[in-house]
Scaffold this active site. Structure first.
Site, PDB file in Angstrom:
ATOM      1  N   GLN A 171      -4.529  -1.527   9.615  1.00 57.38           N
ATOM      2  CA  GLN A 171      -4.477  -2.841   8.959  1.00 57.38           C
ATOM      3  C   GLN A 171      -5.115  -3.913   9.851  1.00 57.38           C
ATOM      4  O   GLN A 171      -4.771  -4.027  11.026  1.00 57.38           O
ATOM      5  CB  GLN A 171      -3.013  -3.190   8.642  1.00 57.38           C
ATOM      6  CG  GLN A 171      -2.825  -4.483   7.886  1.00 57.38           C
ATOM      7  CD  GLN A 171      -3.418  -4.452   6.472  1.00 57.38           C
ATOM      8  OE1 GLN A 171      -3.351  -3.448   5.762  1.00 57.38           O
ATOM      9  NE2 GLN A 171      -4.037  -5.549   6.072  1.00 57.38           N
ATOM     10  N   LYS A 177       0.842  -1.201   0.000  1.00 61.59           N
ATOM     11  CA  LYS A 177       0.000   0.000   0.000  1.00 61.59           C
ATOM     12  C   LYS A 177       0.882   1.258   0.000  1.00 61.59           C
ATOM     13  O   LYS A 177       0.661   2.196  -0.765  1.00 61.59           O
ATOM     14  CB  LYS A 177      -0.924  -0.003   1.230  1.00 61.59           C
ATOM     15  CG  LYS A 177      -2.072  -0.991   1.095  1.00 61.59           C
ATOM     16  CD  LYS A 177      -2.857  -1.186   2.388  1.00 61.59           C
ATOM     17  CE  LYS A 177      -3.844  -2.331   2.207  1.00 61.59           C
ATOM     18  NZ  LYS A 177      -4.589  -2.679   3.420  1.00 61.59           N
ATOM     19  N   ASP A 219     -10.815   3.210   4.070  1.00 68.56           N
ATOM     20  CA  ASP A 219     -11.134   1.789   3.928  1.00 68.56           C
ATOM     21  C   ASP A 219     -12.649   1.604   3.784  1.00 68.56           C
ATOM     22  O   ASP A 219     -13.110   0.526   3.400  1.00 68.56           O
ATOM     23  CB  ASP A 219     -10.659   1.003   5.169  1.00 68.56           C
ATOM     24  CG  ASP A 219      -9.382   0.221   4.909  1.00 68.56           C
ATOM     25  OD1 ASP A 219      -9.067  -0.011   3.726  1.00 68.56           O
ATOM     26  OD2 ASP A 219      -8.715  -0.157   5.879  1.00 68.56           O
TER      27      ASP A 219
END
Ligand code: NDP
Length: 294
Positions: free
Chosen positions: A96, A52, A119
């Protein structure tokens, strides 16, 4: 049968994002900045975070990399989230997953400012998505919708079966496919571990999206002739045919299913590359104030 090339579409979207960043800079703006919090030493999570951050830099974003040991307290993570929420230089924030057991996933997700929740996991974004209002869309389902769009795959009125009902893939995928939108407007069935006659349900699908986390679960007898099959699963299995000694497989038994399909995504190189790029797209939208005004 046509292979849906996630790598190719990833490259296209990446180039588009990089161009947008150049425009922002040319107009005197600042580079979009994505903050990524990683907790613990899980190898797969560290690899995802690494790619990422690498992709951020490739499109001209800045990144803010925060790492905590496995033993970090929930309060410490929450304090860091508050600090990042209040930092005007940071546009997007992700934590994460999965988290260590002593840290509540719900608490962490709800602590993130929904305007920075790139997200798309915060209840505000989930609710707004369900209502068809502008929101950050969860990366994997959004990436799949983008594949349908770029391959001009007709979803309207189609019978779409989603295997799996997780909050990050199956459930939002079902919502996006049933939305009054293009791609969308499909008639959706969401299946899970309590679904009866799963094979028959799948075999009726014009579009089958497999996200159940079971290696090569979908076999040819579960797939209708001419169906569009999207394989979300990622499984690392031992192999004596690769240099590394490992290979990646999906939730679909590709070799026997592919000949029956009109379109299919491979693993790797299908859905995976779209997940990261959708996260970056959300970060760009956050920086531009296009979902929520800054
Ligand atoms: P989860 O484990 O959270 O969810 C799996 C879902 O599948 C659950 O709803 C479960 O049902 C259902 N399920 C499991 N076994 C069966 C079965 N035998 N029959 C019917 N339903 C079943 O997985 P995720 O949604 O997080 O991920 C799914 C897969 O996608 C994984 O392989 C993951 O690695 C991969 N993934 C890939 C990404 C990418 O970028 N390509 C991104 C995210 C995930 P129930 O709810 O009843 O338990």
């Amino acid at each position: 049968m046509e292979l849906i090339d996630g790598k190719k579409i990833n490259a296209e979207v990446k180039a588009e994002i990089a161009k947008e960043v150049e425009k922002i800079i040319a107009n005197g703006g600042k580079r979009p900045n994505l903050a990524v919090i990683l907790i613990g030493e899980d190898g797969a999570s560290a690899t995802y975070v690494g790619s990422k951050i690498k992709t951020c830099h490739e499109v001209g974003f800045e990144s803010t990399d925060v790492k905590f040991p496995e033993s970090v307290s929930e309060d410490e993570v929450l304090a860091k989230i508050t600090e990042i929420n209040n930092n005007p230089n940071i546009d997007g924030l992700i934590v994460q997953l999965p988290l260590p057991k002593h840290i509540s996933e719900h608490k962490i997700i709800e602590a993130i400012d929904y305007k920075k929740d790139v997200d798309g996991f915060h209840p505000v974004n989930t609710g707004r998505m369900a209502m068809g209002l502008p929101s950050f869309l969860p990366a994997t389902p959004a990436g799949i919708v983008e594949l349908f769009r770029r391959y001009n795959i007709d979803t309207e009125g189609k019978n779409c079966v989603v295997l799996g009902r997780s909050n990050i893939v199956g459930t939002p995928m079902g919502l996006l496919m049933s939305r009054k939108a293009t791609p969308g407007n499909a008639t959706v069935t969401i299946c899970h571990s309590r679904t009866k006659n799963l094979k028959e349900v799948c075999a009726n699908a014009d579009i089958l999206i497999a996200a159940i986390g079971q290696c090569e679960f979908v076999t040819a007898d579960m797939v209708k002739e001419g169906a569009v099959v999207v394989d979300v699963g990622i499984h690392r299995v031992k192999s004596d045919k690769t240099k590394s000694g490992w290979k990646l497989l999906g939730d679909v038994k590709f070799d026997e299913v592919a000949p029956k399909c009109s379109y299919i995504t491979p693993v790797p190189g299908g859905v995976g590359p779209m997940t990261i790029i959708s996260l970056l797209k959300n970060t760009l939208l956050a920086a531009q104030g296009k979902i929520y005004r800054k």
